[in-house]
Scaffold this active site. Structure first.
Site, PDB file in Angstrom:
ATOM      1  N   TRP A 253     -38.328  37.454  -7.961  1.00 41.63           N
ATOM      2  CA  TRP A 253     -37.780  38.749  -8.387  1.00 41.63           C
ATOM      3  C   TRP A 253     -37.221  39.417  -7.131  1.00 41.63           C
ATOM      4  O   TRP A 253     -37.977  39.837  -6.256  1.00 41.63           O
ATOM      5  CB  TRP A 253     -38.874  39.599  -9.026  1.00 41.63           C
ATOM      6  CG  TRP A 253     -38.428  40.945  -9.511  1.00 41.63           C
ATOM      7  CD1 TRP A 253     -38.676  42.155  -8.921  1.00 41.63           C
ATOM      8  CD2 TRP A 253     -37.669  41.225 -10.699  1.00 41.63           C
ATOM      9  NE1 TRP A 253     -38.122  43.165  -9.662  1.00 41.63           N
ATOM     10  CE2 TRP A 253     -37.496  42.616 -10.756  1.00 41.63           C
ATOM     11  CE3 TRP A 253     -37.116  40.421 -11.708  1.00 41.63           C
ATOM     12  CZ2 TRP A 253     -36.795  43.238 -11.793  1.00 41.63           C
ATOM     13  CZ3 TRP A 253     -36.431  41.042 -12.733  1.00 41.63           C
ATOM     14  CH2 TRP A 253     -36.278  42.437 -12.777  1.00 41.63           C
ATOM     15  N   HIS A 279     -28.787  34.495   2.582  1.00 43.81           N
ATOM     16  CA  HIS A 279     -29.034  34.124   1.194  1.00 43.81           C
ATOM     17  C   HIS A 279     -28.490  35.202   0.253  1.00 43.81           C
ATOM     18  O   HIS A 279     -28.406  36.373   0.605  1.00 43.81           O
ATOM     19  CB  HIS A 279     -30.529  33.956   0.933  1.00 43.81           C
ATOM     20  CG  HIS A 279     -31.198  32.966   1.824  1.00 43.81           C
ATOM     21  ND1 HIS A 279     -30.737  31.685   1.999  1.00 43.81           N
ATOM     22  CD2 HIS A 279     -32.305  33.074   2.610  1.00 43.81           C
ATOM     23  CE1 HIS A 279     -31.514  31.038   2.837  1.00 43.81           C
ATOM     24  NE2 HIS A 279     -32.481  31.859   3.216  1.00 43.81           N
TER      25      HIS A 279
END
Length: 305
Positions: A253, A279
């Protein structure tokens, strides 16, 4: 990285998924594995072994493709003869990320109930067992973010002892990318030697990631419009889908608030502010969410009962 940056319909959609019944798509998983095979991202090539590597052979770093490293006799001795994953499949797996959404989730029993448990980046387990469980079968070790930041590049005996004490809480395999960045090889070797030789962690075996497999998985996900470097989390999810009939994700999450807009820590076990900019975790999560809808994997976003 606030969930409030998302529209209300998107929030409602994710909340609905947390409560909706889920059905595994076995055929979809098999098709996914076939696609990985086409990109030479087969589970057979996940790690370096004495069967797929030779002393004196040169390998390319996964993140420095223009640089080569030698498989020395010492490194060759670190390697198992063959991959422990070449002939196994697991009915049910847990893949555990580090998101703060795990706090008070009470998912520990559910996580530990799987046949094989993947954990990312050597997380803290002690004190969090009710929420994250205590078992492990494969744990990744990112030498850049963990050894450098938490263990001072393993420069002193005190650093090494602290590291070994941490490893004593884990079982199974310790996966590390020895040939990730060229600049990290020297201290990654310190870690590999320590793990390989230590008699204080008898329940943990070192396995070294195959840089060509990481690149193949990266290339595969680029076809799915993920242009940035994939995270260790997505790499492990890919590995789990290759090995497991049913893959359950916990602690994935990327937002700083939960589905009820309550604030979350980035990691359940520390006060780190956020992820590396290399990322794109929101894009990765969106991809995993689509795979959840399609029954390829199951994302757990709510408390476990």
């Amino acid at each position: 990285m606030e969930i409030t940056n998302h529209s209300a319909p998107q929030i409602e959609e994710m909340r609905a998924l947390a409560y909706k019944s889920w059905t595994a798509n076995r055929d979809g998983v098999l098709k996914f594995r076939q696609q990985l095979e086409e990109y030479k991202a087969s589970v057979m090539n996940t790690i370096l072994t004495q069967n797929n590597t030779k002393p004196g052979q040169q390998v390319r770093y996964s993140l420095n493709r223009d640089a080569l490293a030698n498989i020395t006799s010492e490194i060759f001795n670190f390697l198992p003869k063959e991959s422990p994953f070449s002939k196994v499949r697991f009915p049910k797996c847990s893949v555990v990320g580090g998101s703060g959404i795990l706090v008070n989730s009470k998912c520990g029993e559910s996580i530990d109930g799987a046949d094989f448990i993947f954990r990312c980046n050597l997380p803290d387990l002690k004190g969090f067992e009710m929420d994250v469980g205590r078992k492990s079968n494969l744990t990744t070790l990112n030498t850049i973010s963990i050894i450098a930041k938490r263990y001072n590049f393993m420069q002193t005996m005190s650093d090494s002892k602290k590291f070994i004490r941490k490893l004593q809480g884990f079982h199974g395999y310790l996966w590390m990318p020895l040939f990730g960045l060229k600049s990290g090889l020297s201290y990654s070797m310190r870690v590999a030697r320590l793990v390989h030789l230590s008699k204080d962690i008898p329940n943990l075996k070192l396995i070294i990631g195959n840089p060509e497999h990481f690149v193949a998985v990266q290339d595969f996900w680029r076809t799915k419009f993920l242009s940035t470097r994939i995270s260790t989390g997505l790499y492990v999810v890919t590995l789990a889908l290759s090995l497991c009939d049913e893959t359950n994700l916990y602690g994935f999450w990327p937002f700083s608030r939960d589905l009820n807009l309550r604030p979350l820590k980035y990691h359940y076990y520390d006060d780190l502010d956020g992820p590396l900019s290399v990322h794109s975790l929101t894009e990765e999560f969106s991809t995993m969410l689509m795979m959840h809808k399609d029954g390829l994997l199951r994302i757990h976003l709510d408390q476990c009962t």
